[in-house]
Design a protein around this motif. Structure first.
Motif, PDB file in Angstrom:
ATOM      1  N   VAL A  31       0.831  -1.203   0.000  1.00 27.48           N
ATOM      2  CA  VAL A  31       0.000   0.000   0.000  1.00 27.48           C
ATOM      3  C   VAL A  31       0.867   1.255   0.000  1.00 27.48           C
ATOM      4  N   GLN A  32       1.686   1.435   1.042  1.00 35.10           N
ATOM      5  CA  GLN A  32       2.484   2.649   1.108  1.00 35.10           C
ATOM      6  C   GLN A  32       3.522   2.694  -0.013  1.00 35.10           C
ATOM      7  N   THR A  65       3.059   1.659  -3.055  1.00 32.15           N
ATOM      8  CA  THR A  65       2.347   2.180  -4.220  1.00 32.15           C
ATOM      9  C   THR A  65       2.115   3.671  -4.099  1.00 32.15           C
ATOM     10  N   VAL A  66       1.796   4.141  -2.898  1.00 33.03           N
ATOM     11  CA  VAL A  66       1.661   5.580  -2.668  1.00 33.03           C
ATOM     12  C   VAL A  66       2.952   6.295  -3.057  1.00 33.03           C
ATOM     13  N   ASP A  70       3.013   9.023  -5.918  1.00 30.29           N
ATOM     14  CA  ASP A  70       3.294  10.387  -5.495  1.00 30.29           C
ATOM     15  C   ASP A  70       4.531  10.943  -6.198  1.00 30.29           C
ATOM     16  N   SER A  97      -4.382  -6.058   1.496  1.00 29.66           N
ATOM     17  CA  SER A  97      -3.481  -4.958   1.130  1.00 29.66           C
ATOM     18  C   SER A  97      -3.592  -4.636  -0.350  1.00 29.66           C
ATOM     19  N   ALA A 153      -6.729  -2.660  -0.801  1.00 31.26           N
ATOM     20  CA  ALA A 153      -6.467  -1.282  -0.374  1.00 31.26           C
ATOM     21  C   ALA A 153      -5.642  -0.539  -1.426  1.00 31.26           C
ATOM     22  N   THR A 154      -4.740  -1.248  -2.090  1.00 29.61           N
ATOM     23  CA  THR A 154      -3.962  -0.641  -3.163  1.00 29.61           C
ATOM     24  C   THR A 154      -4.875  -0.146  -4.277  1.00 29.61           C
ATOM     25  N   VAL A 189      -6.070   3.187  -3.319  1.00 28.43           N
ATOM     26  CA  VAL A 189      -5.014   4.180  -3.530  1.00 28.43           C
ATOM     27  C   VAL A 189      -4.983   4.598  -5.005  1.00 28.43           C
ATOM     28  N   SER A 198      -7.958   6.787  -5.817  1.00 25.47           N
ATOM     29  CA  SER A 198      -7.830   8.115  -5.220  1.00 25.47           C
ATOM     30  C   SER A 198      -6.857   8.987  -6.008  1.00 25.47           C
ATOM     31  N   TYR A 199      -5.687   8.453  -6.339  1.00 29.51           N
ATOM     32  CA  TYR A 199      -4.716   9.247  -7.092  1.00 29.51           C
ATOM     33  C   TYR A 199      -5.235   9.606  -8.473  1.00 29.51           C
TER      34      TYR A 199
END
Length: 358
Positions: A117-118, A120-121, A125, A169, A172-173, A176, A179-180
């Motif tokens: 998850v993080q 991929t963020v 980003d 996870s 949840a990805t 993400v 959202s992006y």
């Protein structure tokens, strides 16, 4: 040189020739196959991943380090990821890097969530801050769907969920990604989509707690293959099937508008129990297996299936190899390499056979 995709439509190597392509997870099983395929089509391939965590590793067997611009960076290192993406300035990103093992996710849940998850963020980003045109395909999994043990295949519009940390996870990805796309990439400069693939098999997978590597290790050692869940049903497909889908998806997304999520799975006839996989595999490399399932093992889904109608309609994509073909190609790769064949030549021959069979 022109190439054919599995529907017979022309896929020109000219599209990929010269493209700056970042593959995260290029040291892994799927990433190594994809990196080789892209490099052989003339793409400038850049990697971002941890060092291989298996011995042997397909990354080493194919000498991928010599064919791509290789960098070892942890997805959890935001500054490292950002610096790499700024330096590469990719035209296209295939985000494959992940903690991909269900059973490992039970042992290392925090690591799984942070990476999948993080991580991929951090990738998305960094692309947001780069503020330049880019096409991104994020590879998730068939396990993103809330599993109801349905007989029919899950569609892209079905509810997301996940019992184990890996599946959850990855679901949840998907949030993400959504959202992006909505918050930062709605203008169209950055095109972002998720690819949900079924259970992938193929030569060069050496991971722990996966059925095909377990089969091969048992055969090489001359012992009975221990099988935890022979009745579990999965959508088995050769690794070249979803990778061909990812390539086609990126081409279509780069040049136009397509659905933001697509399933890539086999024909429904390839939704088979693990026992069928074993029986076909042992026709090509004789051996035996035994059931070691018990009631105390961690939860794994009993049945998974994907609907691939949307990928067919949007891309003209369809799987090519039947279940028996996929298993045969997989076991033949391991057997030939075990007998001394060159892994690179063997892998290229299978890619050529896949392309020629369109």
């Amino acid at each position: 040189m022109a190439r054919m995709d599995m529907t017979g439509a022309m896929t020109k190597a000219a599209f990929w020739s010269g493209k700056r392509v970042l593959v995260t997870g290029h040291t892994g099983f799927k990433g190594a196959w994809l990196s080789l395929w892209l490099a052989d089509m003339g793409a400038q391939v850049f990697g971002l991943a941890l060092a291989p965590d298996t011995d042997p590793a397909l990354f080493d067997q194919l000498a991928i380090r010599d064919r791509v611009d290789h960098a070892e960076i942890d997805l959890r290192d935001a500054e490292g990821v950002t610096a790499r993406i700024q330096a590469v300035a990719p035209d296209i990103v295939f985000h494959l890097a992940a903690q991909p093992l269900v059973r490992r996710s039970y042992a290392r849940p925090a690591e799984t969530w942070a990476t999948n998850v993080q991580g991929t963020v951090h990738v998305l980003d960094a692309i947001r801050m780069a503020d330049r045109p880019c096409t991104i395909i994020v590879s998730t999994t068939d396990k993103v769907y809330q599993n109801r043990e349905w007989v029919h295949g899950y569609r892209e519009s079905d509810r997301l969920g996940g019992h184990d940390p890996y599946s959850a996870s990855k679901a949840a990805t998907e949030l993400v990604i959504s959202s992006y796309r909505d918050a930062f990439f709605a203008g169209g400069k950055v095109k972002l989509a998720s690819a949900r693939a079924g259970n992938v098999i193929g030569g060069g997978d050496w991971a722990e707690d996966r059925i095909v590597p377990d089969i091969v290790r048992g055969l090489r050692d001359g012992r009975a293959i221990e099988v935890r869940n022979p009745r579990a049903t999965r959508p088995w497909q050769h690794v070249l099937e979803p990778l061909s889908g990812y390539l086609s998806y990126a081409e279509h997304l780069h040049g136009g508008s397509v659905p933001v999520s697509l399933n890539f799975g086999p024909d429904p006839s390839a939704n088979r129990p693990v026992s069928d996989l074993l029986d076909v595999a042992l026709r090509h490399w004789p051996g035996e297996w035994r059931d070691v399932s018990d009631g105390n093992q961690v939860h794994e889904a009993g049945r998974l299936a994907l609907s691939i109608e949307l990928a067919r309609d949007a891309l003209g994509w369809m799987p090519r190899w039947r279940f028996e073909d996929a298993v045969a190609q997989t076991i033949d790769w391991y057997r030939m390499v075990d007998e001394g064949a060159d892994p690179l030549a063997t892998t290229r021959a299978q890619i050529a056979a896949f392309e020629a069979g369109a």
